[in-house]
Design an enzyme around this catalytic site. Structure first.
Site, short mmCIF file in Angstrom:
data_model
loop_
_atom_site.label_atom_id
_atom_site.label_comp_id
_atom_site.label_asym_id
_atom_site.label_seq_id
_atom_site.Cartn_x
_atom_site.Cartn_y
_atom_site.Cartn_z
N CYS A 1 -41.72 -6.58 -18.02
CA CYS A 1 -41.38 -5.76 -19.28
C CYS A 1 -42.53 -6.98 -20.88
O CYS A 1 -42.66 -7.61 -19.64
CB CYS A 1 -39.80 -6.29 -19.90
SG CYS A 1 -39.92 -8.32 -19.93
N GLU B 1 -42.96 0.30 -18.20
CA GLU B 1 -41.83 -1.25 -18.86
C GLU B 1 -40.67 -0.67 -19.54
O GLU B 1 -40.04 -1.19 -19.52
CB GLU B 1 -42.25 -3.08 -19.45
CG GLU B 1 -43.17 -2.71 -18.03
CD GLU B 1 -43.79 -3.98 -19.26
OE1 GLU B 1 -44.41 -4.16 -19.37
OE2 GLU B 1 -44.66 -4.26 -17.95
#
Ligand code: FES
Ligand code: FES
Lengths: 166, 805
Positions: free
Chosen positions: B385, B760
């Protein structure tokens, strides 16, 4: 530590070496024989990136000693291409179906799938998923690995590969 | 010159440019075991280094005796903090502005902390050496629970910070406090809550987890004393940054450091940070005069590098009775372990967590984050992320469901009601971001239609009735999640790492025969850059992708770039590639104009060459232009056809998506089954749909693992109880669900090709979808929030606490 002499056949070639009794088979392959296609990811039999084919069985080479492989027949990913150097059906399947990303698990996956298809040339999706459950992949989500193996199975069996509808 | 027998479509297909499912060029070597990963690097005379690690989570080191270890056959050296002090390297700066011990200096602060580095002729001898090093410890009280970090009588962890009231990010309130970060308008937000018709409050935890790529962190360091040059091969997601950092701390001139990141076996954020192993291997190579390899094993990887999350988020939403949100208030307690080594851009102590307003139009919001020390491993990373976005997305997506439950509204309807509307873009969020583009309603509605959301809800209602009648022991959950990612770090105006601005770069050289090489500052860890970067160039300049070789990871040859993490490759490096290609195209156009004897403006680019407008037969292919660029350029023009571009993005990009998880849970066993998982992603322009789909599969699998079982857990005494793949949940092909993917396309208005990045998103959007499904399943029994991870045992516990078993 005193060393022991080992001999075995790897990818069709007779090889030998001096190893400590505690030397892992994966280290023998990677360090002594320079066959670095067999990877190491956990050294505890959990991830399967070190999978090889030994005397007609899949084995994780991180949990075998080199001395245990004395006299055996081993195939590693380096022995998987066709004789003319082109990609074999399995290798081609992984490429066609996008069955790999970082490629780290791929040699182990291919070696496992190779044995799986020898034992069961017409596996169902479920059988493939169970068959490769000893091999982890962090990148692909397995879906395309399953497809890659289905592709290879079809090709080896001389059938046409049909991708299952999403 | 111009073969009219080939159709436009055929010419386009030949290029394998953007939008084409080009097969990956990387696979040719990977499928044959011919990749070149760090552990495959072997140098003559190479030694192996390994760590003595502390079994204590908190202890004073009374003595270290190396004598026995130095007598072990094969052992050449044992390094301790005292040795590193001689070269000023006992401590290293962290990415978050803290400092971290390289080797334990006086005390240890977490289990498996590095205490000494043994260097030997092979890894077996190094292991013997480790066992012979004698360390005497005196145990100290252990702090595990971050909620007790700031208790008055909490043990002092960081004695080196004694008396310091100022940290890297402002005031420290307590000896175990790292920073407090606040954003947003507190007064306005408090007022919104005072006026609120409805509000919810919940402590939502995102547990500690770990990226664990299958290849662990590793390096080979080789110092050439004669030349004074250090070469490092390593599993680096950001090789140039490593080079600069090494130059700064080891005081070796930057041009005498060569950093090479060869093939990398997955990164997911794990390989962004700098670890003691790199420093020790470099010092050991300098000390011994021989190359030194350091390879982390799996236990070391899980217990000492790069944990992720560990955010405890007290979340409140204010809303009207009709379900219009009016305010968001979040307080986060962030457990950063023993050293604040979190990977975040310098100015953001909690990364981009302030994207926590998510996809919703909150008129006002306020956020406060407190970072605290505990006796746990340091180095929080943005695991798949972009800097704490997963935590933020989980927080808001869980909270929206809780609000929906309170209002008796459908969670999808509540979201539709509060989405930022298409006409609001570029949208300024209450917490300071400018979202570039989006069409959330279309994405959500497409998802709902494709899965037939209404009938799934009907089925769920029937099942609930059947459950109440005792006809089934299975409950059904629908996990809706909608997310907005923030990726493409980043504009140098607000992003840097240790002062290094976060642009990216590309250099393209076309050779006379019309083939070329592109060198890029990003670094693939499986994302397939060698394939996709060539596709961008193919479309931009009309040279087939097969004729473009892509190279990354060698700081001697690649232009300076910030590497690959936080889905920044396509938004930043991808833009640099397009811009470099456009520079080439501009020069090519001048050459074509000269050759075709027309003015430049009379030319148009046509797939693979330039054509005179209105005279289609007067055409020059890019290949011919390449030859001309070197061998007969226009008079006065420099020969050659190459360009470099450094791209500093004007803004982040904001991909988004709508996910749905359908799950059944057996209350008697807690066993769940993911019946269906649908993921719609909008990542703007799609470069290679096959690769995007693959990335989504992978991200969803990691999300599944995190939500449904994966956790780094410590017992009360500070022992890591999840230090191997035996107890750290890694899904296999058997339990991994089947993934359905879908998309919409809303290009980024400021990106040269409109691409936003995707790697992500599935992790960011996936975790809340799974967790919402579990929570939705239990909600009719009166529960509002059950903490992750939702493994069988916890599901069963939940059922038990709700009185149904
Ligand atoms: S390295 Fe052998 S199973 Fe992981
Ligand atoms: S492709 Fe990366 S682990 Fe499988």
């Amino acid at each position: 530590m005193t060393k022991t002499h080992v001999t075995m056949t790897v990818n069709g070639t007779q090889v030998e070496g001096l190893v400590e009794p505690r030397t892992l088979l994966v280290h023998f392959l990677r360090e002594n024989l320079q066959l670095t296609g067999t990877h190491i990811g956990c050294e505890t039999t959990h991830c399967g990136v070190c999978t090889i084919d030994i005397d007609g069985m899949s084995a994780k080479s991180c949990t075998m000693f080199a001395v245990q492989a004395e006299g055996s027949e081993i195939t590693t990913v380096e022995g998987m291409a066709n004789a003319d150097g082109t990609l074999s059906a399995l290798q081609e399947g992984f490429r066609q179906m996008h069955g790999l990303q970082c490629g780290f698990c791929t040699p182990g996956m291919i070696m496992r799938a190779h044995r799986l298809l020898k034992e069961n040339p017409h596996p169902t999706e479920e059988e493939i998923r169970f068959g490769i459950a000893g091999n982890l992949c962090r990148c692909t989500g397995y879906q395309n690995i399953v497809k890659a193996i289905q592709y290879a199975a079809a090709k080896i069996n001389g059938e046409e590969f049909k991708e299952a509808a999403e | 010159m111009n073969d009219m027998t080939i159709t436009r479509a055929e010419r386009e297909a030949k290029l394998e440019g953007m939008g084409c499912k080009r097969k990956r060029v990387e696979d040719i070597r990977f499928t044959q075991g011919k990749g070149n990963y760090v552990d495959d690097v072997k140098l003559p005379g190479m030694l192996h280094g390994d760590f003595v690690r502390s079994q204590y989570p908190h202890a004073r080191i009374k003595s270290i005796n190396k004598d026995k270890a130095l007598k072990v056959p094969g052992v050449l050296a044992v390094l301790t903090a005292e040795d590193l002090k001689g070269v000023n390297l006992a401590w290293m700066p962290t990415l978050a502005g803290d400092v971290q011990m390289v080797l334990a200096d006086g005390k240890v602060l977490f289990q498996n902390q590095e205490v000494a580095f043994v260097v030997a002729t092979d890894r077996y001898a190094a292991d013997d050496g480790i066992n012979a090093v004698e360390v005497e410890y005196e145990a100290l009280p252990v702090l595990v629970d971050p909620f007790h970090s700031m208790d008055a009588d909490a043990p002092v962890l960081r004695e080196d910070l004694a008396g310091k009231t100022e940290g890297a990010h402002g005031l420290r309130k307590h000896h175990n406090h790292i920073f407090e970060w606040t954003v947003g308008d507190k007064d306005l937000t408090d007022a919104a809550f005072r006026k609120a018709e409805v509000s919810i409050k919940e402590m939502i935890s995102y547990h500690r987890t770990h990226p664990s790529p299958l290849e662990t962190c590793q390096c080979v360091c080789s110092f050439d004393k004669i030349k004074g040059e250090l070469t490092i091969w390593g599993t680096f997601q950001a090789p140039h940054v490593i080079r600069t950092v090494v130059a700064l701390i080891a005081k070796i001139p930057e041009h005498k450091i060569h950093v090479i990141a060869p093939d990398i076996g997955g990164g997911f954020g794990n390989k962004v940070g700098a670890y003691p192993g790199y420093i020790c291997a470099a010092v050991a190579s300098i000390v011994t005069g021989r190359p030194v390899k350091w390879v982390e094993d799996r236990i070391e990887n899980l217990t000492s590098t790069s944990f992720a999350r560990d955010y405890h988020m007290t979340t409140e939403i204010a809303a009207t009775r009709e379900g219009k949100v009016t305010g968001l208030r979040v307080h986060v307690l962030a457990d950063h372990g023993a050293f604040d080594a979190c990977a975040d851009p310098s100015k953001w102590p909690a990364g981009f967590f302030n994207i926590v307003t998510g996809s919703y139009d909150f008129p006002t919001a306020h956020l406060a984050v407190d970072g605290v020390y505990t006796n746990k491993a340091p180095g929080g990373v943005a695991y798949r992320c972009s800097f704490r976005v997963t935590e933020a997305a989980y927080c808001i997506e869980r909270a929206m469901d809780i609000l929906a439950q309170k209002l008796g509204m459908d969670p999808a309807e509540l979201r539709l009601k509060n989405f930022v509307r298409p006409e609001q873009f570029p949208y300024h969020s209450a917490l300071g971001w400018e979202y570039d583009s989006g069409d959330y309603h279309t994405a959500m509605k497409k998802m709902m239609e494709t899965v037939d959301y209404a009938s799934l809800r009907r089925e769920q209602a029937e099942k609930r009735e059947a459950f109440k009648r005792g006809e089934t022991r299975e409950i059904m959950g629908l996990g809706v999640s909608f997310f907005t990612e923030i990726v493409g770090a980043g504009p140098s105006k607000n992003c840097d790492i240790l002062g290094i601005a976060m642009f990216d770069s590309c250099e393209i050289r076309l050779h006379p025969t019309g083939a070329g090489i592109a060198r890029v500052g990003s670094k693939s860890q499986g994302q397939g850059h060698e394939t996709t970067w060539a596709q961008i160039i193919a479309t931009e300049i009309g040279i087939p992708a097969d004729d473009i070789m892509v190279e990354e990871g060698n700081t001697d040859t690649a232009p300076y770039g910030l590497g690959t993490y936080g889905s920044r490759s396509t938004p930043v490096a991808g833009a640099a590639i397009a811009m470099a290609a456009r520079k080439i195209k501009a020069k090519a156009q001048m050459i074509a104009a000269y050759k075709l004897e027309v003015h430049e403006d009379d030319l148009e680019f046509d797939i693979d060459g330039f054509r005179v407008k209105g005279l289609p037969e007067r055409y020059l292919s890019m290949k011919d232009i390449c030859w001309a660029a070197y061998n007969s350029p226009p008079p006065g023009m420099e020969p050659g056809l190459e360009a470099v571009s450094y791209y500093d993005p004007p803004n982040m990009t904001y991909p988004f998506g709508a996910y749905l998880c359908v799950m059944d849970i057996d209350v008697d066993t807690g066993v769940y089954k993911v019946r269906r998982f649908y993921a719609l992603d909008d990542c703007g322009t799609r470069i290679n749909p096959m690769i995007i789909e693959g990335q989504v599969h992978g991200g969803l699998t990691e999300a599944f693992a995190i939500a449904m079982g994966q956790e780094i857990r410590y017992d009360d005494a500070g022992n890591v109880v999840t230090g191997s793949f035996m107890d750290f949940f890694m899904p296999t092909a058997v339990e991994t669900p089947h993934w359905e993917t879908d998309f919409t396309v809303t290009p980024s208005p400021h990106h040269p090709i409109g691409a936003k990045g995707v790697g992500e998103s599935p992790n960011v959007g996936g975790v809340p979808a799974f967790s919402n499904a579990v929570n939705d399943a239990f909600s009719f029994l009166g529960s509002t929030h059950i903490q992750m991870p939702h493994d069988f045992w916890r599901n069963w516990q939940a059922a038990k606490s709700l009185g149904v078993v």
